[in-house]
Design a protein around this motif. Structure first.
Motif, short mmCIF file in Angstrom:
data_model
loop_
_atom_site.label_atom_id
_atom_site.label_comp_id
_atom_site.label_asym_id
_atom_site.label_seq_id
_atom_site.Cartn_x
_atom_site.Cartn_y
_atom_site.Cartn_z
N PRO A 61 4.60 7.33 6.88
CA PRO A 61 4.62 5.88 6.67
C PRO A 61 4.12 5.46 5.29
CG PRO A 61 3.68 6.41 8.81
CD PRO A 61 3.83 7.71 8.08
N TYR A 62 3.18 6.20 4.74
CA TYR A 62 2.66 5.88 3.42
C TYR A 62 3.67 6.24 2.33
CZ TYR A 62 -1.71 5.09 5.83
OH TYR A 62 -2.66 4.60 6.68
N VAL A 63 4.30 7.40 2.45
CA VAL A 63 5.29 7.78 1.45
C VAL A 63 6.45 6.79 1.45
CG1 VAL A 63 6.86 9.61 0.69
CG2 VAL A 63 4.62 10.21 1.65
N ARG A 64 6.90 6.39 2.64
CA ARG A 64 7.95 5.37 2.71
C ARG A 64 7.51 4.07 2.04
NH1 ARG A 64 9.02 6.58 8.58
NH2 ARG A 64 7.47 4.96 8.92
N ALA A 65 6.28 3.66 2.34
CA ALA A 65 5.78 2.40 1.79
C ALA A 65 5.65 2.46 0.27
CB ALA A 65 4.44 2.04 2.43
N TRP A 66 5.20 3.60 -0.27
CA TRP A 66 5.10 3.73 -1.73
C TRP A 66 6.47 3.68 -2.37
CZ3 TRP A 66 1.50 8.47 -0.76
CH2 TRP A 66 0.23 8.02 -0.39
N ALA A 67 7.46 4.32 -1.75
CA ALA A 67 8.82 4.26 -2.30
C ALA A 67 9.31 2.82 -2.32
CB ALA A 67 9.75 5.15 -1.48
N ASP A 68 9.06 2.09 -1.23
CA ASP A 68 9.50 0.69 -1.17
C ASP A 68 8.80 -0.17 -2.21
OD1 ASP A 68 11.16 1.34 0.93
OD2 ASP A 68 9.79 0.60 2.49
N LYS A 69 7.52 0.08 -2.40
CA LYS A 69 6.70 -0.81 -3.24
C LYS A 69 6.87 -0.54 -4.73
CE LYS A 69 1.84 -2.21 -3.86
NZ LYS A 69 0.46 -2.03 -3.35
N TYR A 70 7.00 0.74 -5.11
CA TYR A 70 6.88 1.08 -6.52
C TYR A 70 8.17 1.57 -7.19
CZ TYR A 70 1.85 0.82 -5.61
OH TYR A 70 0.59 0.39 -5.26
N THR A 71 9.25 1.72 -6.46
CA THR A 71 10.47 2.22 -7.08
C THR A 71 10.91 1.34 -8.24
OG1 THR A 71 11.25 3.38 -5.10
CG2 THR A 71 12.92 2.72 -6.70
N ASP A 72 10.84 0.03 -8.06
CA ASP A 72 11.27 -0.88 -9.12
C ASP A 72 10.34 -0.84 -10.33
OD1 ASP A 72 13.39 -1.65 -7.58
OD2 ASP A 72 12.47 -3.52 -6.88
#
Length: 326
Positions: A61-72
């Motif tokens: 869940p954390y890896v998914r959330a980091w991808a969502d939050k910081y990709t841009d």
């Protein structure tokens, strides 16, 4: 020596070497092959995983959330799927589980362990963070340290914000209850099994009738009925085969599957689990296996004590691989 996470908190991330490339990948999901040209200029988070690993599922869940939050902001999350069991080498199995687990970022398939060896990695899960110059600046093995890892991501991105993600995990992704955990992971295949107590002993690679002894100590397990114990999988050869495990943990999970659907029932200390049933069975203990994956069988509320789980497979062909707990 100052811990690497403290350096992260203070903005001083040591250089740990150059990040290896992904040339050894045997395939890719969600992305074309990622070359050095593509990754250059990005902060790269590399997450080693294998889809049956309960520790990775809790980290996910954390890896998914980091991808969502910081990709841009310039973060590139790359999952490296290095299989533990033979069936995890099947790309369609990995694709199915990645879809179900909402792994939407690029995934390098590492069936030959080439990327694993290039990183000199030894753990599932493992996280490595590389800066925009391709230098590894942070790593973490196993669960936890989520805030510290996110702070390292923020430092490498030049993000001054102090907030960290909040996640809503699925039941299988919730943290283990480590205060009460007294049962380690154990395998049912003969290559790595421990504390097998059927008096017949292990008859490797041939069908054998097994029985359960009158007493099982904590973390002992046994078989009843006709089974074939292989290197990785122990397979029921007839309907009614039982596998029994004495454990002490809030959660009991079992990696298993079958070529055709197999019905089963779990009893906890001889009774249906009722409110202690996991996500993959009902209150009467009934469930069905098919896809080879991790099944959550028990999640106990309240007081945790030594318990005996007895799983009866109502059809032949059940393949069992490993018990995990939480």
């Amino acid at each position: 020596m100052t811990p690497h996470w403290l350096h992260a908190a203070e903005g001083r991330l040591p250089v740990e070497g150059e990040m290896p490339g992904f040339d050894g990948a045997t395939g890719w999901l969600n992305s074309p092959p990622l070359t050095a040209e593509i990754t250059r200029g990005k902060v790269v988070l590399v997450n080693f995983w294998t889809y049956t690993c309960i520790n990775w599922l809790r980290q996910l869940p954390y890896v998914r959330a980091w991808a969502d939050k910081y990709t841009d902001q310039g973060l590139l999350v790359v999952g490296v799927h290095t299989p533990e069991f033979g069936f995890e080498q099947d790309v369609e199995n990995v694709r199915r589980e990645a879809r179900g687990d909402r792994v939407d970022y690029p995934v390098a398939l590492d069936n030959d362990y080439a990327i694993w060896r290039a990183f000199d990695n030894h753990y599932w899960p493992a996280i490595y963070l590389a800066d925009t110059e391709g230098l590894i600046r942070y790593h973490h093995f196993g669960e936890d340290e989520y805030a510290r890892t996110e702070m390292a991501i923020q430092r490498l991105l030049g993000d001054a914000r102090s907030d960290v993600v909040t996640v809503k995990p699925r039941p299988i992704e919730e943290p283990g209850d480590y205060r009460t955990l007294r049962s380690p992971e154990n395998y049912t295949g003969y290559a790595r099994s421990e504390q097998f107590r059927s008096p017949e002993g292990i008859a490797a690679e041939r069908s054998q009738q097994y029985t359960v002894p009158d007493h099982l100590g904590l973390n002992d397990w046994a078989l009843d009925g006709r089974w074939t114990i292989g290197e990785q999988a122990t397979t029921s050869d007839a309907a009614g085969g039982r596998i029994v495990n004495r454990f002490h943990a809030r959660d009991l999970n079992l990696v298993m599957g079958a070529a055709q659907p197999v019905r089963f029932q779990l009893l906890l200390d001889g009774k249906p689990p009722a409110g202690a049933h996991g996500d993959d069975i009902d209150a009467d203990g009934y469930g069905t296996i098919g896809d080879r994956r991790l099944y959550q069988l028990v999640r106990q509320p309240g007081h945790i004590a030594d318990r005996t789980a007895e799983i009866t497979f109502l059809d032949p062909g059940a393949e069992t691989y490993s018990f995990t707990f939480g």
